[in-house]
Scaffold this motif. Structure first.
Motif, PDB file in Angstrom:
ATOM      1  N   GLY A  52       0.813  -1.211   0.000  1.00  9.89           N
ATOM      2  CA  GLY A  52       0.000   0.000   0.000  1.00  9.89           C
ATOM      3  C   GLY A  52       0.847   1.261   0.000  1.00  9.89           C
ATOM      4  N   ARG A  53       1.921   1.257   0.767  1.00 12.02           N
ATOM      5  CA  ARG A  53       2.805   2.419   0.819  1.00 12.02           C
ATOM      6  C   ARG A  53       3.494   2.655  -0.532  1.00 12.02           C
ATOM      7  N   ASP A  54       3.943   1.590  -1.158  1.00 13.70           N
ATOM      8  CA  ASP A  54       4.662   1.718  -2.428  1.00 13.70           C
ATOM      9  C   ASP A  54       3.743   2.144  -3.567  1.00 13.70           C
ATOM     10  N   LEU A  55       2.497   1.642  -3.546  1.00 14.76           N
ATOM     11  CA  LEU A  55       1.545   1.971  -4.619  1.00 14.76           C
ATOM     12  C   LEU A  55       0.672   3.178  -4.272  1.00 14.76           C
ATOM     13  N   SER A  56       0.896   3.751  -3.086  1.00 17.92           N
ATOM     14  CA  SER A  56       0.176   4.952  -2.643  1.00 17.92           C
ATOM     15  C   SER A  56      -1.333   4.745  -2.586  1.00 17.92           C
ATOM     16  N   VAL A  57      -1.740   3.641  -1.937  1.00 21.05           N
ATOM     17  CA  VAL A  57      -3.167   3.360  -1.754  1.00 21.05           C
ATOM     18  C   VAL A  57      -3.390   2.994  -0.286  1.00 21.05           C
ATOM     19  N   SER A  58      -4.641   3.053   0.159  1.00 24.28           N
ATOM     20  CA  SER A  58      -4.970   2.781   1.557  1.00 24.28           C
ATOM     21  C   SER A  58      -4.887   1.292   1.855  1.00 24.28           C
ATOM     22  N   THR A  59      -4.883   0.984   3.144  1.00 19.34           N
ATOM     23  CA  THR A  59      -4.851  -0.416   3.559  1.00 19.34           C
ATOM     24  C   THR A  59      -6.060  -1.173   3.029  1.00 19.34           C
ATOM     25  N   GLY A  60      -7.233  -0.558   3.124  1.00 19.94           N
ATOM     26  CA  GLY A  60      -8.435  -1.203   2.626  1.00 19.94           C
ATOM     27  C   GLY A  60      -8.381  -1.461   1.132  1.00 19.94           C
ATOM     28  N   SER A  61      -7.873  -0.491   0.372  1.00 16.99           N
ATOM     29  CA  SER A  61      -7.762  -0.674  -1.077  1.00 16.99           C
ATOM     30  C   SER A  61      -6.760  -1.766  -1.421  1.00 16.99           C
ATOM     31  N   THR A  62      -5.675  -1.842  -0.663  1.00 18.61           N
ATOM     32  CA  THR A  62      -4.688  -2.890  -0.899  1.00 18.61           C
ATOM     33  C   THR A  62      -5.296  -4.265  -0.647  1.00 18.61           C
ATOM     34  N   GLY A  63      -6.272  -4.349   0.254  1.00 16.46           N
ATOM     35  CA  GLY A  63      -6.950  -5.612   0.509  1.00 16.46           C
ATOM     36  C   GLY A  63      -7.659  -6.173  -0.713  1.00 16.46           C
ATOM     37  N   LEU A  64      -7.895  -5.339  -1.734  1.00 13.44           N
ATOM     38  CA  LEU A  64      -8.483  -5.840  -2.984  1.00 13.44           C
ATOM     39  C   LEU A  64      -7.584  -6.870  -3.648  1.00 13.44           C
ATOM     40  N   LEU A  65      -6.290  -6.864  -3.316  1.00 14.87           N
ATOM     41  CA  LEU A  65      -5.372  -7.838  -3.888  1.00 14.87           C
ATOM     42  C   LEU A  65      -5.684  -9.247  -3.393  1.00 14.87           C
ATOM     43  N   VAL A  66      -6.382  -9.358  -2.274  1.00 14.05           N
ATOM     44  CA  VAL A  66      -6.856 -10.653  -1.795  1.00 14.05           C
ATOM     45  C   VAL A  66      -8.254 -10.932  -2.333  1.00 14.05           C
ATOM     46  N   VAL A  67      -9.037  -9.887  -2.513  1.00 17.13           N
ATOM     47  CA  VAL A  67     -10.402 -10.024  -3.024  1.00 17.13           C
ATOM     48  C   VAL A  67     -10.405 -10.526  -4.467  1.00 17.13           C
ATOM     49  N   ALA A  68      -9.558  -9.931  -5.313  1.00 21.52           N
ATOM     50  CA  ALA A  68      -9.592 -10.203  -6.754  1.00 21.52           C
ATOM     51  C   ALA A  68      -9.394 -11.678  -7.099  1.00 21.52           C
ATOM     52  N   PRO A  69      -8.349 -12.346  -6.600  1.00 24.84           N
ATOM     53  CA  PRO A  69      -8.213 -13.761  -6.954  1.00 24.84           C
ATOM     54  C   PRO A  69      -9.329 -14.632  -6.413  1.00 24.84           C
ATOM     55  N   GLY A  70      -9.895 -14.249  -5.265  1.00 20.28           N
ATOM     56  CA  GLY A  70     -11.005 -15.019  -4.732  1.00 20.28           C
ATOM     57  C   GLY A  70     -12.218 -14.997  -5.635  1.00 20.28           C
ATOM     58  N   LEU A  71     -12.566 -13.801  -6.118  1.00 11.31           N
ATOM     59  CA  LEU A  71     -13.709 -13.691  -7.028  1.00 11.31           C
ATOM     60  C   LEU A  71     -13.455 -14.432  -8.335  1.00 11.31           C
ATOM     61  N   ALA A  72     -12.236 -14.289  -8.873  1.00 10.87           N
ATOM     62  CA  ALA A  72     -11.913 -14.960 -10.126  1.00 10.87           C
ATOM     63  C   ALA A  72     -11.958 -16.477  -9.955  1.00 10.87           C
ATOM     64  N   ALA A  73     -11.435 -16.975  -8.843  1.00  7.61           N
ATOM     65  CA  ALA A  73     -11.440 -18.414  -8.596  1.00  7.61           C
ATOM     66  C   ALA A  73     -12.860 -18.943  -8.430  1.00  7.61           C
ATOM     67  N   ALA A  74     -13.722 -18.154  -7.797  1.00  7.82           N
ATOM     68  CA  ALA A  74     -15.104 -18.570  -7.594  1.00  7.82           C
ATOM     69  C   ALA A  74     -15.819 -18.802  -8.922  1.00  7.82           C
ATOM     70  N   VAL A  75     -15.527 -17.966  -9.899  1.00 10.76           N
ATOM     71  CA  VAL A  75     -16.124 -18.123 -11.227  1.00 10.76           C
ATOM     72  C   VAL A  75     -15.428 -19.234 -12.002  1.00 10.76           C
ATOM     73  N   ALA A  76     -14.100 -19.286 -11.888  1.00 14.46           N
ATOM     74  CA  ALA A  76     -13.321 -20.225 -12.695  1.00 14.46           C
ATOM     75  C   ALA A  76     -13.583 -21.673 -12.315  1.00 14.46           C
ATOM     76  N   ALA A  77     -13.804 -21.968 -11.022  1.00 13.17           N
ATOM     77  CA  ALA A  77     -13.937 -23.362 -10.582  1.00 13.17           C
ATOM     78  C   ALA A  77     -15.051 -24.108 -11.321  1.00 13.17           C
ATOM     79  N   PRO A  78     -16.303 -23.642 -11.275  1.00 10.21           N
ATOM     80  CA  PRO A  78     -17.344 -24.384 -11.990  1.00 10.21           C
ATOM     81  C   PRO A  78     -17.219 -24.287 -13.499  1.00 10.21           C
ATOM     82  N   VAL A  79     -16.787 -23.122 -14.008  1.00 14.50           N
ATOM     83  CA  VAL A  79     -16.664 -22.959 -15.461  1.00 14.50           C
ATOM     84  C   VAL A  79     -15.616 -23.909 -16.026  1.00 14.50           C
ATOM     85  N   LEU A  80     -14.437 -23.960 -15.402  1.00 15.14           N
ATOM     86  CA  LEU A  80     -13.371 -24.821 -15.900  1.00 15.14           C
ATOM     87  C   LEU A  80     -13.662 -26.293 -15.660  1.00 15.14           C
TER      88      LEU A  80
END
Length: 414
Positions: A52-80
């Motif tokens: 977050g410090r290096d990319l100049s974003v808040s702690t909450g916004s940096t948490g999207l880095l954990v959110v994004a793969p979770g959402l993608a995996a949720a869609v990918a599992a049944p589709v694949l």
């Protein structure tokens, strides 16, 4: 991050002749692939503040880095699960390993949050594909008598990746920089890909799973209850866990080295919790689920009250790690028992539930962290995990009541 299908039950897979099995030499690169996936998924948690410090974003916004793969995996599992049904499983594993490497290397060079999020989405696709499709490969590579051990080796990648991810990211963030951790993960993914290209034998696929088989995994009451408990405990865990490093730094006042060692101990405790659950599940599945979720709720509830005591913080963090180590295996067992006739479909639905809850929990934690602070994330995690205990206890009570009524009816002849 989740467990795979029960050993020896790769539904619809064609048996591989003994002369064409890859043997243990082929199991190892598959296990390395599972390790790198979990390592990559959790890397941002250990370096959240530095990123977050290096990319100049808040702690909450940096948490999207954990959110994004979770959402993608949720869609990918049944589709694949459906889309890759006719593909040789070698090709699927090769593609997923290559995608993992690309995702990590993209994160390593990302100049801003959007580019890094793109890399995390690619990782999520690889995650969903591996746990829905690739995790069933191990039993097909060895003799039937060794199937459980081969699956255990691949599943061991989850525990080792969990142990290594947070301290690796925390140490890199405090010394060479968090990007080093992603470079290392990308390099390991390429090693896994090279080994799989060299050692995996042909793994022909079975028939394509029907979409109605996926829906069938949601129809039973036991399955729905298990999925509800899964959603609640993963929501609660990741609402709090995503922000454990900021808690240790800001409230427990740990230095970077202390954070790294504490998170390493957390991971080791998680491995112990997994083995403990393997023992207790044979006695009672509901009690194991409720015990793990209850210990998770208790530890996260007490951490805000004990921030001034390093001994208490460390002990509660270890309890948290052990509790969550027991959660995936326990809940996977619950769902496997609920839908025994469709293990792959059940696994795909379980993966989707876990990843949606992971993403939603991290997103919820981010919103809470930005508005109420990191301590509030721990409280939210405790409440949601406590609700999971209540759901599990209620379901167990209903089953016990039905069993008692059935016995009474047999005794009275009704």
């Amino acid at each position: 991050m989740t467990a795979g299908p029960e050993p020896g039950k790769a539904h619809g897979a064609r048996p591989v002749p003994a002369s064409r099995r890859g043997g243990w030499a082929a199991v190892v690169p598959v296990a390395l692939g599972s390790f790198v996936l979990v390592l990559s998924e959790l890397l941002p948690v250990g370096a959240l503040t530095a990123i977050g410090r290096d990319l100049s974003v808040s702690t909450g916004s940096t948490g999207l880095l954990v959110v994004a793969p979770g959402l993608a995996a949720a869609v990918a599992a049944p589709v694949l699960t459906v889309a890759s049904g006719r593909l040789d499983r070698r090709w699927v594993l090769w593609a997923l390993a290559g995608l993992t490497a690309l995702a990590d290397l993209l994160c390593a060079v990302a100049p801003n949050l959007p580019v890094m999020l793109a890399g995390r989405v690619l990782l999520g696709v690889a995650l969903g594909g591996f746990w829905a499709v690739g995790a069933a490969v191990a039993p097909r590579l060895v003799a039937p008598g060794s199937a459980h051990r081969a699956t255990a080796l691949v599943m061991g990648g989850i525990s080792v990746g969990t142990v290594a991810s947070l301290p690796l990211a925390a140490l890199a963030g405090g010394s060479t920089g968090w990007r080093t951790a992603f470079w290392a993960a990308g390099a390991m993914a390429l090693v896994a890909l090279a080994a799989q290209l060299r050692l995996l034998p042909p793994l022909p696929a079975g028939p394509v799973p029907a979409g109605r088989a996926l829906a069938a995994a949601l129809t039973g009451r036991a399955a729905r209850t298990g999925l509800a408990a899964t959603a609640l405990v993963f929501l609660g865990h990741f609402a709090a866990y995503t922000y454990v490093a900021p808690y240790l730094e800001r409230h427990a006042e740990y230095g970077s080295d202390a954070v790294a060692w504490t998170l390493l101990a957390y991971g080791i405790a998680g491995v112990g919790g997994t083995f403990l659950a393997g023992h207790t599940l044979g006695r009672s599945v509901p009690a194991t689920v409720a015990g793990a979720a209850g210990a998770l709720a208790a530890s996260t509830a007490l951490l805000p009250l004990c921030a001034g005591s390093p001994v208490a913080v460390t002990a509660l963090t270890l309890l948290w790690g052990a509790a969550f180590g027991a959660v995936p295996l326990s809940l996977q067992t619950t769902l496997t028992r609920a839908v025994p006739t469709a293990p792959e479909s059940g696994a795909a639905v379980f993966v989707t539930t876990v990843q949606l809850s992971l993403a939603s929990g991290s997103l919820l934690g981010g919103l809470v962290a930005d508005r109420r602070g990191v301590l509030a994330c721990l409280v939210v995690g405790a409440v949601l995990s406590g609700l999971s205990v209540a759901v599990t206890a209620y379901a167990a009570g209903r089953r016990g009541g039905r069993a008692t009524r059935g016995q009474q009816e047999q005794q009275t002849g009704v």
